[in-house]
Each structure stands twice: as C-alpha cells, then as structure tokens.
Design a protein around this motif. Structure first.
Motif, mmCIF file in Angstrom:
data_model
loop_
_atom_site.group_PDB
_atom_site.id
_atom_site.type_symbol
_atom_site.label_atom_id
_atom_site.label_comp_id
_atom_site.label_asym_id
_atom_site.label_seq_id
_atom_site.Cartn_x
_atom_site.Cartn_y
_atom_site.Cartn_z
ATOM 1 N N UNK A 17 16.351 -110.737 -59.911
ATOM 2 C CA UNK A 17 16.416 -110.594 -58.450
ATOM 3 C C UNK A 17 16.984 -109.227 -58.058
ATOM 4 N N UNK A 18 16.275 -108.530 -57.173
ATOM 5 C CA UNK A 18 16.711 -107.235 -56.664
ATOM 6 C C UNK A 18 16.867 -107.305 -55.148
ATOM 7 N N UNK A 27 21.798 -106.236 -55.386
ATOM 8 C CA UNK A 27 21.493 -106.916 -56.652
ATOM 9 C C UNK A 27 20.565 -106.033 -57.462
ATOM 10 N N UNK A 28 20.900 -105.860 -58.714
ATOM 11 C CA UNK A 28 20.119 -104.991 -59.592
ATOM 12 C C UNK A 28 19.620 -105.786 -60.794
ATOM 13 N N UNK A 53 24.840 -113.039 -52.148
ATOM 14 C CA UNK A 53 24.168 -113.867 -53.152
ATOM 15 C C UNK A 53 24.113 -115.321 -52.696
ATOM 16 N N UNK A 54 25.229 -115.834 -52.218
ATOM 17 C CA UNK A 54 25.273 -117.219 -51.747
ATOM 18 C C UNK A 54 24.383 -117.424 -50.537
ATOM 19 N N UNK A 217 29.022 -104.320 -59.107
ATOM 20 C CA UNK A 217 28.077 -103.214 -58.903
ATOM 21 C C UNK A 217 26.619 -103.696 -58.966
ATOM 22 N N UNK A 218 26.367 -104.868 -58.414
ATOM 23 C CA UNK A 218 25.004 -105.373 -58.344
ATOM 24 C C UNK A 218 24.465 -105.972 -59.622
#
Length: 305
Positions: A17-18, A27-28, A53-54, A217-218
C-alpha cells in the motif's frame, strides 16, 4: 507475520500500500495482516502515519495504490463492510453529542444498531464492573476528558463488532483507567474474539497486544508476535528490543542488499487472500436456512412431502 492462519481468519490484509499527501510519503509499500481473535498494536511516533492508516482501514481515507481487504471487502466499495455495524472505530477526536446525557447517548447509538433498550440498560450496569463510569444522568459536555474517553471507547465496542479499530484510546488517561481499557480489550478477545487494531506510541502498551507492527517514515520496520520478541530477547525490556530491531533494519537498508527485488515484496502476503466465494456462499446458505427454520410453513411442507 503469521501466514499459517486460514484466509477466512484474516480480517485485514494490506499488500504493498502506497499513499502520499501534499508531497509527503505517508505509506511506502506497507504490508501487514490482522487476524481474528488477535490484538494488533500499530506502534509509532507522532506523524508516523498511524492515524491515517487506521482511517484508511475503516474507509475514512483512500490510498494511492496497492491492495487492502477488510472483512472480505475493499474499503470504499459496494462490498465494503467498513461503514457498517461490523466495525467499531474510535478516532482520537471526540465524536459525541455534547447536549445529550450519557444514557441518552448510549441509547441513541444502541438503537442505531437495533439493540433492545432493556439490553442496553443491562449493559450499562455491566460496564460498571469494568470502568470508573460517570453517572448516566450527566451531560456529555460536563464530563471530564478521561470520562469522555471512556464513553467513546464504550460506544465503539458496545455493539460487539467483528473489527475494532482504536486510535490511541488511552491518551490522557491515568494508569487506573488505562488498565481498565486494556482489561476490557482482553475481555473482548476472550469472549467474542474480534480483530482489534490499536494505534499507540507507548511501547509498554504495545506489549499488551498479540503482535506489534512498528511504523516509521512510511515503512513497517518490523511485524512480530510479542511472545516471540520476549522469547528471542530474554531479560531485555521491550523498549530495548524495539531499538535493536530498528537499528538492524536501518543497517539492512543501508547495506548492499537494501534493494529488495520487486517480485519478492509480496511474498508473505501472496498466500493470504480475502474471504473466498465458497466462504460467502456458505454464509448465505446458512443465513437462508435460518430464515426457513423460523417459518412454520417450512415444517408444514416437509411434513406433507
């Protein structure tokens, strides 16, 4: 990541997921899985992306690319169950009606979930065994910060959802109330076995979960069962263990092997799929049988045949 669980037990799956926001990478390439009957602690500092994220998991925000399945469906699609009674979501911000009393507020949310009023009143008495609960006649606007947190938590879990998502639920609570919240979290796991995802920046709290997903950091720095972490690093505090794993991750990223082949990124996730069509057919069949069993005509037809 435990890949031995059946796919139907995988309540939440994120695959590569980005997401970016205002030029910043949130998100990396995130991969992780949350299982039914388990507590997943998403550990990270301020601005690590925990809240985002949540929010993506419950369908409040979208993501740029990758795959995400929640309770067998994809968020923000027709198959999604995220904005239904199957999910309980507690954000950091209060979502309470200030002019209602505590009783009116809980009755209101109970009726949204078609819960009987008598059962709601019984549950209120039941919660007094777990929490330092404010008077049911108190106006929400007159409650203290910690009382509002407790009420928010109760509203989130009141209807016994299959997935419970909590964004730093114990922020601003004293030790006693924190213990009350975590005691009830474990009580839920032992009773109706939901999937629980808890965001926290506290390592000590994260140690109370089944597994820890460390976000920084993602990227997910590590995803390990708490019991395995303690077993593999005996006589060490969890804070020290987290520091060790973080350091090892940084060393690996800066080594010559830091570039992972693209086709290997999803190795752990490829074997995990959302709930299958067979599982869905079985669910519909069982539901239809239950409807038929409630009908007297069903028994009459069976008798005539």
């Amino acid at each position: 990541m435990d890949t031995s669980q059946k796919p139907s037990r995988c309540s939440v799956i994120l695959a590569n997921v980005f997401k970016t926001h205002m030029g910043r990478t949130i998100f990396d390439g995130i991969n992780f899985t949350a299982f039914s009957g388990k507590i997943c602690a998403v550990l990270g500092g301020i601005e690590s992306g925990k809240s985002m994220l949540l929010s993506c998991i419950v369908g409040g925000n979208d993501f740029d690319s990758g795959q995400m399945w929640v309770l067998g469906g994809k968020p923000q699609t027709k198959s999604s169950k995220t904005l239904t009674k199957h999910v309980g979501y507690m954000p950091q911000e209060f979502c309470l009606y200030e002019k209602m009393t505590v009783l009116e507020l809980i009755l209101y949310f109970g009726q949204l979930y078609d819960i009987n009023s008598k059962f709601i009143l019984w549950r209120l008495r039941y919660y007094n065994d777990f929490f330092t609960f404010p008077s049911s006649k108190s106006l929400v606007k007159d409650l203290s910060y910690s009382e509002k947190r407790i009420v928010s938590f109760i509203i989130t879990v009141f209807h016994r959802p299959r997935l419970i998502v909590l964004d730093e639920p114990t922020t601003g609570l004293d030790t006693s109330k924190k213990n009350q919240v975590w005691s009830y979290i474990h009580h839920m796991i032992h009773t109706w076995k939901p999937t629980i995802i808890v965001a926290t920046n506290n390592v000590e709290e994260a140690s109370l979960a089944t597994n820890i997903v460390y976000l920084k950091d993602g990227k997910i720095i590590f995803d390990h069962d708490v019991s395995d972490l303690k077993k593999n690093h005996p006589n060490q505090s969890l804070e020290h263990i987290v520091d060790i794993l973080h350091t090892k991750r940084n060393e690996w990223l800066h080594s010559n092997e830091s570039k992972m082949p693209h086709d290997k990124v999803l190795t752990n996730v490829e074997t995990l799929t959302p709930r299958t069509s067979i599982w869905k057919l079985k669910t519909v069949t069982i539901k239809n049988i239950r409807v038929l069993l409630r009908s007297r005509w069903f028994f009459l037809i069976m008798y005539m045949n």
